[in-house]
Design a protein around this motif. Sequence first.
Motif, PDB file in Angstrom:
ATOM      1  N   HIS A   1       0.810  -1.221   0.000  1.00  0.00           N
ATOM      2  CA  HIS A   1       0.000   0.000   0.000  1.00  0.00           C
ATOM      3  C   HIS A   1       0.834   1.258   0.000  1.00  0.00           C
ATOM      4  O   HIS A   1       0.357   2.327  -0.348  1.00  0.00           O
ATOM      5  CB  HIS A   1      -0.993   0.004   1.170  1.00  0.00           C
TER       6      HIS A   1
ATOM      7  N   VAL B   1     -13.958  -6.937  -1.671  1.00  0.00           N
ATOM      8  CA  VAL B   1     -13.217  -8.175  -1.409  1.00  0.00           C
ATOM      9  C   VAL B   1     -13.911  -9.405  -1.979  1.00  0.00           C
ATOM     10  O   VAL B   1     -13.379 -10.505  -1.903  1.00  0.00           O
ATOM     11  CB  VAL B   1     -12.940  -8.382   0.102  1.00  0.00           C
TER      12      VAL B   1
ATOM     13  N   VAL C   1      -7.541  -9.887  -0.303  1.00  0.00           N
ATOM     14  CA  VAL C   1      -8.356  -9.277   0.751  1.00  0.00           C
ATOM     15  C   VAL C   1      -7.481  -8.366   1.608  1.00  0.00           C
ATOM     16  O   VAL C   1      -7.834  -7.221   1.904  1.00  0.00           O
ATOM     17  CB  VAL C   1      -9.013 -10.368   1.624  1.00  0.00           C
ATOM     18  N   GLN C   2      -6.304  -8.888   1.941  1.00  0.00           N
ATOM     19  CA  GLN C   2      -5.389  -8.105   2.766  1.00  0.00           C
ATOM     20  C   GLN C   2      -4.915  -6.859   2.006  1.00  0.00           C
ATOM     21  O   GLN C   2      -4.792  -5.774   2.574  1.00  0.00           O
ATOM     22  CB  GLN C   2      -4.193  -8.975   3.145  1.00  0.00           C
TER      23      GLN C   2
ATOM     24  N   ARG D   1      -7.537  -4.212   2.109  1.00  0.00           N
ATOM     25  CA  ARG D   1      -7.563  -3.635   3.453  1.00  0.00           C
ATOM     26  C   ARG D   1      -6.472  -2.560   3.584  1.00  0.00           C
ATOM     27  O   ARG D   1      -6.723  -1.450   4.029  1.00  0.00           O
ATOM     28  CB  ARG D   1      -7.284  -4.764   4.434  1.00  0.00           C
ATOM     29  N   HIS D   2      -5.266  -2.921   3.152  1.00  0.00           N
ATOM     30  CA  HIS D   2      -4.148  -1.961   3.222  1.00  0.00           C
ATOM     31  C   HIS D   2      -4.403  -0.767   2.316  1.00  0.00           C
ATOM     32  O   HIS D   2      -4.108   0.369   2.664  1.00  0.00           O
ATOM     33  CB  HIS D   2      -2.843  -2.643   2.818  1.00  0.00           C
TER      34      HIS D   2
ATOM     35  N   LYS E   1      -6.996   1.589   3.897  1.00  0.00           N
ATOM     36  CA  LYS E   1      -6.421   2.334   5.021  1.00  0.00           C
ATOM     37  C   LYS E   1      -5.391   3.347   4.543  1.00  0.00           C
ATOM     38  O   LYS E   1      -5.317   4.461   5.055  1.00  0.00           O
ATOM     39  CB  LYS E   1      -5.785   1.360   6.017  1.00  0.00           C
TER      40      LYS E   1
ATOM     41  N   SER F   1     -19.945  -3.649   2.489  1.00  0.00           N
ATOM     42  CA  SER F   1     -19.766  -5.082   2.667  1.00  0.00           C
ATOM     43  C   SER F   1     -20.950  -5.640   3.425  1.00  0.00           C
ATOM     44  O   SER F   1     -21.644  -4.921   4.125  1.00  0.00           O
ATOM     45  CB  SER F   1     -18.482  -5.364   3.450  1.00  0.00           C
TER      46      SER F   1
ATOM     47  N   GLU G   1     -14.979  -8.384   8.004  1.00  0.00           N
ATOM     48  CA  GLU G   1     -14.132  -7.568   7.152  1.00  0.00           C
ATOM     49  C   GLU G   1     -14.156  -6.120   7.623  1.00  0.00           C
ATOM     50  O   GLU G   1     -13.137  -5.442   7.683  1.00  0.00           O
ATOM     51  CB  GLU G   1     -14.642  -7.684   5.709  1.00  0.00           C
TER      52      GLU G   1
ATOM     53  N   LEU H   1     -12.072  -5.216  10.653  1.00  0.00           N
ATOM     54  CA  LEU H   1     -10.633  -5.092  10.422  1.00  0.00           C
ATOM     55  C   LEU H   1     -10.287  -3.833   9.632  1.00  0.00           C
ATOM     56  O   LEU H   1      -9.153  -3.370   9.686  1.00  0.00           O
ATOM     57  CB  LEU H   1     -10.133  -6.310   9.652  1.00  0.00           C
ATOM     58  N   THR H   2     -11.221  -3.300   8.874  1.00  0.00           N
ATOM     59  CA  THR H   2     -10.878  -2.235   7.937  1.00  0.00           C
ATOM     60  C   THR H   2     -11.433  -0.864   8.324  1.00  0.00           C
ATOM     61  O   THR H   2     -10.756   0.145   8.193  1.00  0.00           O
ATOM     62  CB  THR H   2     -11.400  -2.586   6.524  1.00  0.00           C
TER      63      THR H   2
END
Lengths: 287, 315
Positions: A3, B155, B163-164, B167-168, B171, B184, B189, B192-193
């Motif tokens: 990212h 996702v 998926v990860q 998320r990154h 963010k 979602s 999910e 975490l996000t």
Amino acid sequence: MSHTAVAAPTRGTTQGSGVNFMRILKSEWIKLITVPSTVIMLSITVIVMIGLAALFAWQTTVLLDLQGDPEMAAQMQGAPDATSITNTIPGSGLIFGQLLIGSLGVVLIASEWGTGMIRSTMVAVPKRIPALLAKQAVFAVVAFVVGAGSALVSYLIAQPILTPSELEFGLGDEGVLMHIINTGSVLALMAIIAMSIGTLLRNTAGGVVTTIGLLLILPILVATLLAGIADWVPDAARFLPSSAGEQMVAITIADGALNQWQGALVLGAWALVLLVASLLVTKKRDV
Amino acid sequence: MIEAQGLAKRYGSKTAVDNVSFTVHPGKVTGFLGPNGAGKSTTMRMIVGLDNPSSGNVTVNGRRYAEHRAPLREVGALLDAKAVHTKRSAYNHLRAMAATHGIPNSRVKEVIEMTGLGPVAKKRVGGFSLGMGQRLGIAAALLGDPHTVILDEPVNGLDPEGVQWVRHLAKGLAAEGRTVFLSSHLMSEMALTADHLIVIGRGRIIADAPIEQIISDQGQARTRVRTDNPSELIRALAGDGVTSKQLEPEMLEITGADSHRIARTALDNRVLVYELTPLQASLEEAYMQLTNDSVEYHSADLPQATQAAGVGEGN
């Protein structure tokens, strides 16, 4: 992590002015030439139109040779003179060309709804009307070039075929150049009619059937089944798109028929009405 | 910044979105959570002008989406993985979209690399897996380097690595001060996000609050207790808003009393306790509680084993 790479914005390269019509035209041009089946279909249209014209030229010479006297043969076919047959050879592939271009016009827009591409298109150009106008403009110009180009090549190919029968003719002969240009104009207007139908119906199969029905089936119905219903039916048939298109490429105008310019006005009116309807409906409906 | 005021969408007699008002702020990830058919996608489609609202309005950075001069630079949207012509390559699709805004091909190549589409960029999109289609949709959303990013179920169909990555990405975009709006139906999910949650059910906003607050408001602290004499323990704890559920012959779940009080009561009443576990309310439970009344499509209860047995005996 990955990212951090994303987080490096390239504002400098991407910031600039926004959407304008030239850019939408470019986008639609890219869309047209990057679907292989579209390019194949356009090539087939050119080949079929040129092939039909060459066949027609050859058939004309065979017929005339068989009957010995060119003058005589022309009269037997009910035409005023031989040149009125030979001089329309360049655009003789038009009848098939308009069906191919018509189908493609429907496919180009209806497939956007079929695949979901239309959402990408309308998110990039949310005012919607410029996106449709650009697509129409790009395809109409392509259809014109295909039609006029095929007719010009057909003219060139027809001359050596016709020369042995002394039927060759020149671009400067009366009506010939206009015939070649209007072969393109008819295809361009047919392209707009078909794409507007595709836009209104949003469905490839339905759009193609409707377009072919309008161009091919309706004239037959009117000429055969419906003609007896009322006196005005055959009269009204002159204003069908296919009849108007035929008059645009005619060289000799029969009594009571539309001339080239009147044909262009009628076909242009069909195109304009359907285009405006498709724009208004698309502006209003959800994508 | 996305601002919706009294936003509604009706299809005939069916109301998909019912007078919804909310604001999505920049600098954080805002989750848009709700069961299937709750109106998430319809709301997002109205934000970018694909659907016209039946009433109300929604603006992005102070203007309706269609009124922006360079919409792709204001908002990047992944609305539907299938928003691409199947016979065109990913590269050409992005190039055509970029052309409308005069975005150079160098940026097209950049987003292709960013989303990991490099090896398949020249292939027909029709042959893409769900995950690859999703990555292409995200690449298209990032094309204009937009201030606001809208991702509808991003996702879906992605592998764990993908998926990860999403998320990154979400963010990271929020950390740069952008507005990130992510829908979602998966609570896990969101937990975490997202920093902030807007929960929607049957077209209405049920909750609009920071994620911690939604959890603490909805979920009460519970304690799992194992004892050889549950009925005695329940009797001793009774009163004062204490409730208990017997999950197994020797296992209870007690709400309304903390573990210290349970242990003290057990000692005073000479009841043996061999497990005492405080349970943290999860977002999942908070969500189930919030949306319980607003799920459009309930699954039918599975037939009971006893019923099946009964049928067997009847024959």
